[in-house]
Design an enzyme around this catalytic site. Sequence first.
Site, PDB file in Angstrom:
ATOM      1  N   GLY A  40       0.809  -1.210   0.000  1.00  0.00           N
ATOM      2  CA  GLY A  40       0.000   0.000   0.000  1.00  0.00           C
ATOM      3  C   GLY A  40       0.841   1.259   0.000  1.00  0.00           C
ATOM      4  O   GLY A  40       2.017   1.229  -0.324  1.00  0.00           O
TER       5      GLY A  40
ATOM      6  N   GLY B 251       5.566   4.296  -8.794  1.00  0.00           N
ATOM      7  CA  GLY B 251       6.299   3.034  -8.997  1.00  0.00           C
ATOM      8  C   GLY B 251       5.330   1.864  -9.045  1.00  0.00           C
ATOM      9  O   GLY B 251       5.395   1.010  -9.933  1.00  0.00           O
ATOM     10  N   HIS B 252       4.401   1.833  -8.061  1.00  0.00           N
ATOM     11  CA  HIS B 252       3.394   0.765  -8.056  1.00  0.00           C
ATOM     12  C   HIS B 252       2.526   0.842  -9.328  1.00  0.00           C
ATOM     13  O   HIS B 252       2.175  -0.187  -9.906  1.00  0.00           O
ATOM     14  CB  HIS B 252       2.481   0.905  -6.837  1.00  0.00           C
ATOM     15  CG  HIS B 252       3.184   0.741  -5.511  1.00  0.00           C
ATOM     16  ND1 HIS B 252       3.278   1.767  -4.595  1.00  0.00           N
ATOM     17  CD2 HIS B 252       3.810  -0.316  -4.945  1.00  0.00           C
ATOM     18  CE1 HIS B 252       3.924   1.330  -3.520  1.00  0.00           C
ATOM     19  NE2 HIS B 252       4.264   0.083  -3.706  1.00  0.00           N
TER      20      HIS B 252
ATOM     21  N   GLY C  75       8.948  -5.116  -8.547  1.00  0.00           N
ATOM     22  CA  GLY C  75       9.885  -4.068  -8.960  1.00  0.00           C
ATOM     23  C   GLY C  75      11.330  -4.507  -8.744  1.00  0.00           C
ATOM     24  O   GLY C  75      11.651  -5.137  -7.744  1.00  0.00           O
TER      25      GLY C  75
HETATM   26  P1  AMP Z   1       6.099  -2.221  -1.525  1.00  0.00           P
HETATM   27  O1  AMP Z   1       4.689  -1.724  -1.470  1.00  0.00           O
HETATM   28  O2  AMP Z   1       7.119  -1.174  -1.199  1.00  0.00           O
HETATM   29  O3  AMP Z   1       6.309  -3.518  -0.789  1.00  0.00           O
HETATM   30  O4  AMP Z   1       6.393  -2.539  -3.044  1.00  0.00           O
HETATM   31  C1  AMP Z   1       5.517  -3.330  -3.797  1.00  0.00           C
HETATM   32  C2  AMP Z   1       6.146  -3.585  -5.137  1.00  0.00           C
HETATM   33  O5  AMP Z   1       6.414  -2.340  -5.791  1.00  0.00           O
HETATM   34  C3  AMP Z   1       7.506  -4.317  -5.031  1.00  0.00           C
HETATM   35  O6  AMP Z   1       7.580  -5.270  -6.071  1.00  0.00           O
HETATM   36  C4  AMP Z   1       8.492  -3.200  -5.228  1.00  0.00           C
HETATM   37  O7  AMP Z   1       9.728  -3.640  -5.760  1.00  0.00           O
HETATM   38  C5  AMP Z   1       7.761  -2.302  -6.206  1.00  0.00           C
HETATM   39  N1  AMP Z   1       8.271  -0.932  -6.166  1.00  0.00           N
HETATM   40  C6  AMP Z   1       8.471  -0.175  -5.063  1.00  0.00           C
HETATM   41  N2  AMP Z   1       9.006   1.009  -5.400  1.00  0.00           N
HETATM   42  C7  AMP Z   1       9.167   0.990  -6.748  1.00  0.00           C
HETATM   43  C8  AMP Z   1       9.684   1.922  -7.710  1.00  0.00           C
HETATM   44  N3  AMP Z   1      10.156   3.106  -7.356  1.00  0.00           N
HETATM   45  N4  AMP Z   1       9.679   1.559  -9.006  1.00  0.00           N
HETATM   46  C9  AMP Z   1       9.206   0.351  -9.395  1.00  0.00           C
HETATM   47  N5  AMP Z   1       8.710  -0.569  -8.543  1.00  0.00           N
HETATM   48  C10 AMP Z   1       8.686  -0.260  -7.230  1.00  0.00           C
END
Ligand code: AMP
Length: 286
Positions: free
Chosen positions: A34, A39-40, A150
């Site tokens: 969340g 990026g998400h 990511g």
């Molecule tokens: P998180 O919510 O931070 O656990 O991330 C969920 C997904 O989004 C994971 O696969 C992360 O690697 C990806 N993610 C987070 N930040 C970025 C970003 N800046 N660019 C691309 N993917 C991202």
Amino acid sequence: MTTPHILTGPDLAQSWSLIRRRAGERISLVPTMGALHAGHLSLIDAARRHSDRVMVSIFVNPTQFNRRDDFDAYPRTVDDDIELCRNAGVDAIYLPTVEAMYPTGFATTIEPGPIAQHWEGTHRPGHFAGVATVVVKLLLACAPDVAVFGRKDLQQLAVISRTITDLNIATAIVGAPTIREADGLAMSSRNRRLSPDARSRATAIHRGLLAAVTSAARSGDVDQIERAALADIEPAADSIEYVAVIDRATFVRPTGVCAPDSCALIVAAWFDGVRLIDNMTLDGLD
Ligand code: AMP
């Protein structure tokens, strides 16, 4: 724009997914914790290119946090997240409660292999066991054809790929590039917690990654590449956990000279109480 289905438990996710698959549709899943950002959203776009239906999971997974204060401080913006998913055309959001994921008596953990023992694994004991276990649970609940992660979390992606292969889970794992702010800072839910001063100092990470790429193009000498990155990052960060060249397949640090296209520089550093991680392939292409 239709509102996504909100699925609050594994049984609901399983039946939603089953109905779609019986209709011949391909499903992709974007697992998240969340506090969604661009990026998400880029992962959601990639997911759509691979499937007919996109599921997003939102779950702040307590078992992957090795510090209670970090878990408590993790940003939670569920209403905004649902709105972002709606605007992005997401079909279903898997939004389980902690009780639905870890009911009383829950006792099974996946212990990932050697890749999980370096870097993040050393600095965050138990982190990757928590990640591997929750990702397998999310995949078994949503049963997607494809799951998108990511490369921002490069070691996590390697651990997950290994786990899914080893457990014969029939989901294709897709890695997507890191999305950055205009000044180079990798987008992260944790960036919301940066003070203005820490936010501006944190841009040194990206400068350090670029300096490493430049150094790798000159000589490929591992010590020299790390020193080039540290020259930018060390004066800006409050503390550094690692700035290291690694082989992207094994996460082992090569000795001597490295091949820029198969190695990356990985960074974990603290800025005003916020831990940031980032990485870049040493050929500068990712
Ligand atoms: P998180 O919510 O931070 O656990 O991330 C969920 C997904 O989004 C994971 O696969 C992360 O690697 C990806 N993610 C987070 N930040 C970025 C970003 N800046 N660019 C691309 N993917 C991202």
